[in-house]
Design a protein around this motif. Sequence first.
Motif, mmCIF file in Angstrom:
data_model
loop_
_atom_site.group_PDB
_atom_site.id
_atom_site.type_symbol
_atom_site.label_atom_id
_atom_site.label_comp_id
_atom_site.label_asym_id
_atom_site.label_seq_id
_atom_site.Cartn_x
_atom_site.Cartn_y
_atom_site.Cartn_z
ATOM 1 N N ALA A 1 -10.735 10.725 1.035
ATOM 2 C CA ALA A 1 -10.537 9.592 0.131
ATOM 3 C C ALA A 1 -11.093 9.910 -1.250
ATOM 4 C CB ALA A 1 -11.197 8.342 0.703
ATOM 5 N N ALA A 2 -12.275 10.480 -1.300
ATOM 6 C CA ALA A 2 -12.894 10.816 -2.583
ATOM 7 C C ALA A 2 -12.087 11.880 -3.326
ATOM 8 C CB ALA A 2 -14.323 11.299 -2.359
ATOM 9 N N GLU A 3 -11.646 12.901 -2.608
ATOM 10 C CA GLU A 3 -10.887 13.995 -3.229
ATOM 11 C C GLU A 3 -9.513 13.534 -3.713
ATOM 12 O OE1 GLU A 3 -10.702 17.111 -0.325
ATOM 13 O OE2 GLU A 3 -12.877 17.346 -0.314
ATOM 14 N N ALA A 4 -8.877 12.658 -2.940
ATOM 15 C CA ALA A 4 -7.517 12.227 -3.259
ATOM 16 C C ALA A 4 -7.480 11.009 -4.187
ATOM 17 C CB ALA A 4 -6.760 11.913 -1.970
ATOM 18 N N GLY A 5 -8.652 10.392 -4.410
ATOM 19 C CA GLY A 5 -8.704 9.232 -5.282
ATOM 20 C C GLY A 5 -8.204 7.946 -4.654
ATOM 21 N N HIS A 6 -8.315 7.858 -3.328
ATOM 22 C CA HIS A 6 -7.907 6.653 -2.605
ATOM 23 C C HIS A 6 -9.155 5.896 -2.153
ATOM 24 C CE1 HIS A 6 -3.745 7.939 -2.344
ATOM 25 N NE2 HIS A 6 -4.108 9.075 -1.771
ATOM 26 N N ALA A 7 -9.000 4.621 -1.902
ATOM 27 C CA ALA A 7 -10.080 3.842 -1.305
ATOM 28 C C ALA A 7 -10.269 4.309 0.139
ATOM 29 C CB ALA A 7 -9.749 2.355 -1.335
ATOM 30 N N ARG A 8 -11.520 4.442 0.569
ATOM 31 C CA ARG A 8 -11.803 4.911 1.917
ATOM 32 C C ARG A 8 -11.150 4.017 2.968
ATOM 33 N NH1 ARG A 8 -14.055 3.322 5.986
ATOM 34 N NH2 ARG A 8 -15.059 1.620 4.895
ATOM 35 N N LEU A 9 -11.200 2.720 2.760
ATOM 36 C CA LEU A 9 -10.603 1.794 3.721
ATOM 37 C C LEU A 9 -9.094 2.003 3.827
ATOM 38 C CD1 LEU A 9 -10.958 -0.513 5.709
ATOM 39 C CD2 LEU A 9 -10.710 -2.103 3.795
ATOM 40 N N ASP A 10 -8.422 2.236 2.705
ATOM 41 C CA ASP A 10 -6.980 2.488 2.731
ATOM 42 C C ASP A 10 -6.665 3.763 3.508
ATOM 43 O OD1 ASP A 10 -6.543 0.216 1.224
ATOM 44 O OD2 ASP A 10 -6.323 1.310 -0.670
ATOM 45 N N MET B 1 0.837 -1.170 0.000
ATOM 46 C CA MET B 1 0.000 0.000 0.000
ATOM 47 C C MET B 1 0.888 1.240 0.000
ATOM 48 S SD MET B 1 -2.632 1.391 2.968
ATOM 49 C CE MET B 1 -3.130 -0.243 3.372
ATOM 50 N N ALA B 2 0.526 2.208 -0.811
ATOM 51 C CA ALA B 2 1.296 3.448 -0.905
ATOM 52 C C ALA B 2 1.105 4.299 0.340
ATOM 53 C CB ALA B 2 0.856 4.229 -2.140
ATOM 54 N N THR B 3 2.118 5.084 0.645
ATOM 55 C CA THR B 3 2.018 6.014 1.761
ATOM 56 C C THR B 3 1.117 7.173 1.348
ATOM 57 O OG1 THR B 3 4.236 5.446 2.487
ATOM 58 C CG2 THR B 3 3.329 7.498 3.306
ATOM 59 N N ILE B 4 0.224 7.547 2.232
ATOM 60 C CA ILE B 4 -0.721 8.630 1.957
ATOM 61 C C ILE B 4 -0.284 9.855 2.742
ATOM 62 C CG2 ILE B 4 -3.115 9.382 2.140
ATOM 63 C CD1 ILE B 4 -3.905 6.396 1.961
ATOM 64 N N ASP B 5 -0.272 10.998 2.089
ATOM 65 C CA ASP B 5 0.080 12.263 2.737
ATOM 66 C C ASP B 5 -1.195 12.888 3.289
ATOM 67 O OD1 ASP B 5 1.544 14.432 3.597
ATOM 68 O OD2 ASP B 5 1.519 15.432 1.640
ATOM 69 N N PHE B 6 -1.432 12.714 4.581
ATOM 70 C CA PHE B 6 -2.655 13.198 5.212
ATOM 71 C C PHE B 6 -2.543 14.679 5.546
ATOM 72 C CE2 PHE B 6 -2.463 8.674 6.425
ATOM 73 C CZ PHE B 6 -3.655 8.254 5.855
ATOM 74 N N LYS C 1 -5.241 5.533 10.881
ATOM 75 C CA LYS C 1 -5.136 4.882 12.191
ATOM 76 C C LYS C 1 -3.682 4.498 12.476
ATOM 77 C CE LYS C 1 -9.775 3.040 12.607
ATOM 78 N NZ LYS C 1 -10.622 1.842 12.663
ATOM 79 N N ARG C 2 -3.018 3.951 11.485
ATOM 80 C CA ARG C 2 -1.611 3.560 11.652
ATOM 81 C C ARG C 2 -0.747 4.787 11.956
ATOM 82 N NH1 ARG C 2 -1.954 -0.200 8.441
ATOM 83 N NH2 ARG C 2 -1.895 0.951 6.487
ATOM 84 N N ALA C 3 -0.989 5.873 11.244
ATOM 85 C CA ALA C 3 -0.201 7.096 11.438
ATOM 86 C C ALA C 3 -0.402 7.696 12.827
ATOM 87 C CB ALA C 3 -0.552 8.119 10.371
#
Length: 66
Positions: A42-51, A1-6, A57-59
């Motif tokens: 998730a919708a704005e960034a184009g990621h799956a909500r679960l991801d 899974m790619a790292t997401i910049d929150f 949560k991990r971060a």
Amino acid sequence: MATIDFPDDLIALARTSWAEIQAGRLTVDTARAVHEAVAAFAAEAGHARLDVEMGLKRAVRHAAAG
């Protein structure tokens, strides 16, 4: 899974939620706010909500471990 910049505001909201969970006083309003913010990001960034949810949560919950 790619790292997401929150975004900082999403991290802050998740930290608030985690603190409430640990204290045994998570409110419906906080839980709803996190859920809605995760879904919107998730919708704005184009990621799956679960991801997004699991990565957030991990971060927040395991920041000291990584």
